[in-house]
Design a protein around this motif. Sequence first.
Motif, short mmCIF file in Angstrom:
data_model
loop_
_atom_site.label_atom_id
_atom_site.label_comp_id
_atom_site.label_asym_id
_atom_site.label_seq_id
_atom_site.Cartn_x
_atom_site.Cartn_y
_atom_site.Cartn_z
N TYR A 62 0.81 -1.23 0.00
CA TYR A 62 0.00 0.00 0.00
C TYR A 62 0.84 1.27 0.00
CZ TYR A 62 -3.34 -3.47 1.65
OH TYR A 62 -4.11 -4.58 1.78
N GLY A 63 2.15 1.14 0.10
CA GLY A 63 3.01 2.32 0.22
C GLY A 63 3.23 2.63 1.70
N ALA A 64 4.49 2.88 2.05
CA ALA A 64 4.84 3.05 3.47
C ALA A 64 4.04 4.17 4.12
CB ALA A 64 6.33 3.33 3.60
N GLU A 65 3.74 5.22 3.33
CA GLU A 65 3.05 6.37 3.94
C GLU A 65 1.59 6.05 4.29
OE1 GLU A 65 4.05 6.00 0.90
OE2 GLU A 65 2.47 6.64 -0.47
N ASN A 66 1.08 4.95 3.76
CA ASN A 66 -0.31 4.58 4.04
C ASN A 66 -0.43 3.46 5.08
OD1 ASN A 66 -1.30 6.42 2.08
ND2 ASN A 66 -0.69 4.97 0.49
N VAL A 67 0.67 3.14 5.71
CA VAL A 67 0.65 2.11 6.74
C VAL A 67 1.08 2.74 8.06
CG1 VAL A 67 1.64 -0.11 7.48
CG2 VAL A 67 1.13 0.29 5.07
N TYR A 68 0.32 2.48 9.12
CA TYR A 68 0.58 3.11 10.42
C TYR A 68 1.08 2.02 11.36
CZ TYR A 68 -2.27 6.06 7.60
OH TYR A 68 -2.74 6.75 6.51
N ASP A 69 2.37 1.83 11.30
CA ASP A 69 2.95 0.69 12.01
C ASP A 69 3.40 1.11 13.41
OD1 ASP A 69 4.25 -1.49 12.92
OD2 ASP A 69 5.50 -1.81 11.16
N PHE A 70 2.57 0.77 14.39
CA PHE A 70 2.87 1.12 15.77
C PHE A 70 3.30 -0.13 16.55
CE2 PHE A 70 -0.55 4.16 14.52
CZ PHE A 70 0.09 5.37 14.77
N SER A 71 3.88 -1.11 15.82
CA SER A 71 4.07 -2.41 16.45
C SER A 71 5.36 -2.55 17.25
CB SER A 71 4.01 -3.52 15.40
OG SER A 71 5.03 -3.36 14.44
N LEU A 72 6.45 -1.93 16.79
CA LEU A 72 7.75 -2.25 17.39
C LEU A 72 8.38 -1.03 18.04
CD1 LEU A 72 9.42 -4.93 17.37
CD2 LEU A 72 10.76 -3.97 15.50
N GLY A 73 9.09 -1.27 19.13
CA GLY A 73 9.78 -0.17 19.82
C GLY A 73 11.11 0.15 19.18
N ASN A 74 11.06 0.43 17.88
CA ASN A 74 12.28 0.71 17.12
C ASN A 74 12.37 2.23 16.96
OD1 ASN A 74 14.53 -0.01 15.69
ND2 ASN A 74 13.45 -0.73 13.88
N PRO A 75 13.25 2.91 17.69
CA PRO A 75 13.26 4.38 17.66
C PRO A 75 13.39 4.90 16.23
CG PRO A 75 14.85 3.56 19.26
CD PRO A 75 14.36 2.38 18.49
N ASN A 76 12.60 5.93 15.90
CA ASN A 76 12.74 6.46 14.53
C ASN A 76 13.44 7.81 14.50
OD1 ASN A 76 10.59 8.01 15.47
ND2 ASN A 76 9.98 8.44 13.37
N VAL A 77 13.98 8.25 15.65
CA VAL A 77 14.82 9.44 15.59
C VAL A 77 16.26 8.98 15.41
CG1 VAL A 77 13.31 10.83 17.07
CG2 VAL A 77 15.19 9.61 18.10
N PRO A 78 17.05 9.74 14.65
CA PRO A 78 18.43 9.30 14.46
C PRO A 78 19.22 9.35 15.75
CG PRO A 78 18.04 11.45 13.42
CD PRO A 78 16.72 11.00 13.97
N ALA A 79 20.28 8.57 15.82
CA ALA A 79 21.18 8.64 16.98
C ALA A 79 21.73 10.07 17.08
CB ALA A 79 22.32 7.65 16.80
N PRO A 80 21.98 10.57 18.30
CA PRO A 80 22.53 11.92 18.43
C PRO A 80 23.85 12.06 17.65
CG PRO A 80 22.02 10.97 20.59
CD PRO A 80 21.80 9.89 19.58
#
Length: 397
Positions: free
Chosen positions: A30-48
């Motif tokens: 469906y395209g990544a922007e149309n999927v709301y994946d709240f499943s994993l605790g994988n941080p999406n902010v870059p490392a400092p």
Amino acid sequence: MIADSMKSFVKNSSAIRAMFEEGKKMAQEYGAENVYDFSLGNPNVPAPAEVKEAIIKELEDDDPVMLHGYMSNSGYEDVRKAVADSLNQRFGTAFHENNIVMTVGAAGGLNVILKTILNPGDQVLAIAPYFGEYNSYVANYQGEVVVVSPDTETFQPNLKELEKKITGKTKAVIVNSPNNPTGVVYSEETIKAMAGILEKKEQEFGTDIYLISDEPYRELAYDGVEVPYLTKYYKDTIVGYSFSKSLSLPGERIGYLVIPDEAADAEDLQNGANVATRILGFVNAPSLMQRAVARCLDAKADVPYYDRNRNALYQGLKDLGFSCIKPEGAFYLFVKSPVEDEKVFCEAAKKYHILIVPGSSFACPGYVRIAYCVAYETILNSMPGFEKLAEEFGLRK
Ligand code: PLP
């Protein structure tokens, strides 16, 4: 043929991981922007930025033979000293390098300490809701998880039940604050009361009961909430820390254990953890990462980023009629399912490309976990789907 025990591990393989895989498939379809994946605790902010700088500095400045070589199984002495000094400065403790064992993330650290302390049949208390992987980690050493049922009013530990469930076979209690999946921070009052119970029970049974504090989310606390440092309240505390979430390094597998001198049989524990690190096959925590994190002990997690997500998701869902307590830490919201069987709700959410995890994965059915370590836009764009769910399940007429 694989081992019988492994068959059951595979069969019960983490629902969270399965959902993560499903999310990847959905994103292709469906395209990544149309999927709301709240499943994993994988941080999406870059490392400092400090992390990249530290890695480059290590690669440029350090002797490559030493940098990539074996070291003590507990980790580089100077890295362990830097960690101890940093803790002492922050929490007024008096640790030294022998109190620190560098580990392959929190998961590695928990396995090392459980391997070190558990005899087959020993009991480990886990306070629901809890990170479901504890079940596998304890089973790895033929221990038995004893579940303390959740207090769904506050999601603070149910201390009355904890006290009742401690027996002569209780070797450890695992706590996790800020908590995955609720985001609750265990208050100082709770910690003091728990320490009192554990001391009393140690005396009553003449045993040592270790309090294992699993703390990957220590740095992620909002609104200035204090996260008590547990070694200061109970002498038989062992801390398991990880840089996975605070520095957004989950794939790099780096963390540490703190084994204070005050803990019962501390020297045996420290030596045991050293050997366990080796014989579990880790040998040592990744060398480059050890050196890099030692340079980043003062780096700050991007708490404001998660805080904005927390507020948007919490308020958005509350306005739609969902009920949940406001998390004080970590990056999860634990929402009451509008139907008793929360798996039905999770399945229904998939229709709107929303992926959330059933509370039964955390020994707390009837709830769902929403991991908000995602792009802010993912939260905003998922709201129409949550609105349809609210209508479908009668939260909004
Ligand atoms: N403990 C808890 C409570 C977690 O949520 C996680 C990861 O999500 C871990 C341990 C494992 O962390 P690590 O990646 O550091 O092994």
